[in-house]
Motif scaffolding. Structure first.
Motif, short mmCIF file in Angstrom:
data_model
loop_
_atom_site.label_atom_id
_atom_site.label_comp_id
_atom_site.label_asym_id
_atom_site.label_seq_id
_atom_site.Cartn_x
_atom_site.Cartn_y
_atom_site.Cartn_z
N LEU A 23 0.63 -1.10 -0.07
CA LEU A 23 0.09 -0.01 -0.17
C LEU A 23 0.84 1.06 0.49
O LEU A 23 1.09 1.42 0.75
CB LEU A 23 -0.78 0.00 1.46
CG LEU A 23 -2.13 -1.45 1.25
CD1 LEU A 23 -2.73 -0.96 2.28
CD2 LEU A 23 -2.57 -0.79 0.00
N TYR A 89 -5.85 -1.25 -4.30
CA TYR A 89 -5.87 -2.97 -4.47
C TYR A 89 -7.06 -3.59 -4.38
O TYR A 89 -7.79 -3.14 -5.15
CB TYR A 89 -5.84 -2.63 -2.82
CG TYR A 89 -6.02 -3.46 -1.95
CD1 TYR A 89 -5.18 -4.65 -0.80
CD2 TYR A 89 -6.94 -4.56 -1.72
CE1 TYR A 89 -5.26 -5.59 -0.13
CE2 TYR A 89 -7.52 -5.82 -0.69
CZ TYR A 89 -5.87 -5.75 0.22
OH TYR A 89 -6.54 -7.39 0.44
N ALA A 160 -5.24 -4.40 5.49
CA ALA A 160 -5.21 -3.59 4.45
C ALA A 160 -5.92 -2.76 4.18
O ALA A 160 -5.20 -1.80 4.33
CB ALA A 160 -5.08 -4.66 2.45
#
Length: 315
Positions: A23, A89, A160
């Motif tokens: 990320l 993502y 995440a």
């Protein structure tokens, strides 16, 4: 019996190697739409007869948690879409190519194209292309559900998102402390009666599970994340609507000999804890919309009734 709650990828033995994702962009942590909780000691779990001892709901015991912030409601489609836009993502459901959808949401065409169902619980269908933005598979959309909780989210996906947002998933103790809303040893976040003055307090299954849902509470699937009355701490939908991932590994007995100050569950495990129940819960089969109820699923599993909310430490 847990399969009604949330089906697992273990049913299919899927061993696909998933892509590790970095990320690169992270938000500055924001406390907007979060509630500060003082923490303290409370009675966690239950010894009541309507519980599931095999899930490790009991014994009822005193536990203490430190102060923390918690989201008022589960992460919505709108919030998750921003995460995807910012980071690129790819969820695990997208990488696997399928996710579990409750059979009643599927058209005849989609059902015929997706014959695989979860063992012993044929109402869970493995639908190709079912992901967070296509919750019932190809042809479905979330345009009119941007304020609903995001679903088809695995524990790894939720983690995440938390990393990107500068937050984290709650421990089970934090989740239950928050869900109780300051009430002592009550069944639900609002008290002991499921329906109060003729008014539904949460989004669960009405009628005969799994064949008939009368929708007396107003919804068949998910409802807006800020629907129904807030609990005593100002939190929405701590019972029903969608299951919410917690940080802890699931174990039905670990807590019996664990620390009672900020407990975090065992160090390792096979499944992660989920809390709160969902729109598919019904007392005749799975009354896990009670505050003390708990269930679990593997970290890579995703279904149309699992989402999450975040917490943040107090600096």
């Amino acid at each position: 019996m847990k399969s009604c709650c949330s089906a697992s990828r273990d049913n299919f033995g899927d061993t696909k190697t998933l892509t590790e994702q970095q990320l690169y962009k992270k938000q500055i942590a924001s406390k907007e739409n979060m509630v500060y909780l003082d923490g303290g000691e409370f009675v966690m779990g239950t010894d009541e007869a309507d519980g599931f001892p095999s899930d490790g709901e009991g014994p009822a015991r005193k536990v203490a948690v430190s102060p923390f912030f918690i989201d008022k409601y589960a992460v919505t489609n709108e919030q998750f879409a921003k995460f995807i836009t910012d980071t690129g993502y790819v969820t695990e459901a997208e990488q696997f190519g399928w996710s579990f959808v409750f059979y009643s949401f599927l058209t005849d065409k989609v059902r015929k194209a997706n014959p695989q169902t979860a063992q012993q619980t044929p109402w869970w269908v493995a639908v190709k292309g079912a992901i967070w933005k296509y919750p019932e598979g190809p042809g479905s959309a979330i345009d009119d559900r941007m304020d609903h909780p995001v679903v088809h989210i695995s524990w790894n996906d939720a983690k995440a998102y938390c990393e990107w947002s500068g937050k984290r998933l709650p421990t089970e103790a934090e989740w239950e402390y928050a869900a109780r809303g300051g009430l002592d040893e009550k069944i639900f976040p609002w008290g002991n009666e499921l329906i109060v003055d003729g008014k539904h307090q949460c989004n669960i299954w009405q009628g005969e599970f799994p064949t008939k849902n009368t929708k007396r509470d107003g919804y068949f699937g998910t409802c807006p994340a800020d629907h129904y009355e807030q609990n005593g701490y100002g939190l929405y939908n701590m019972a029903g609507n969608v299951w919410e991932w917690c940080a802890d590994w699931f174990d039905p007995s670990f807590h019996k000999n664990s620390l009672t100050n900020n407990p975090t569950g065992p160090a390792t495990g096979q499944s992660k804890s989920i809390r709160g129940g969902s729109y598919l819960c019904h007392k005749s089969y799975c009354n896990r919309y009670r505050v003390a109820a708990r269930s679990s699923n593997t970290p890579d599993s995703s279904t149309g009734n699992m989402g999450f909310r975040c917490v943040m430490d107090v600096e």
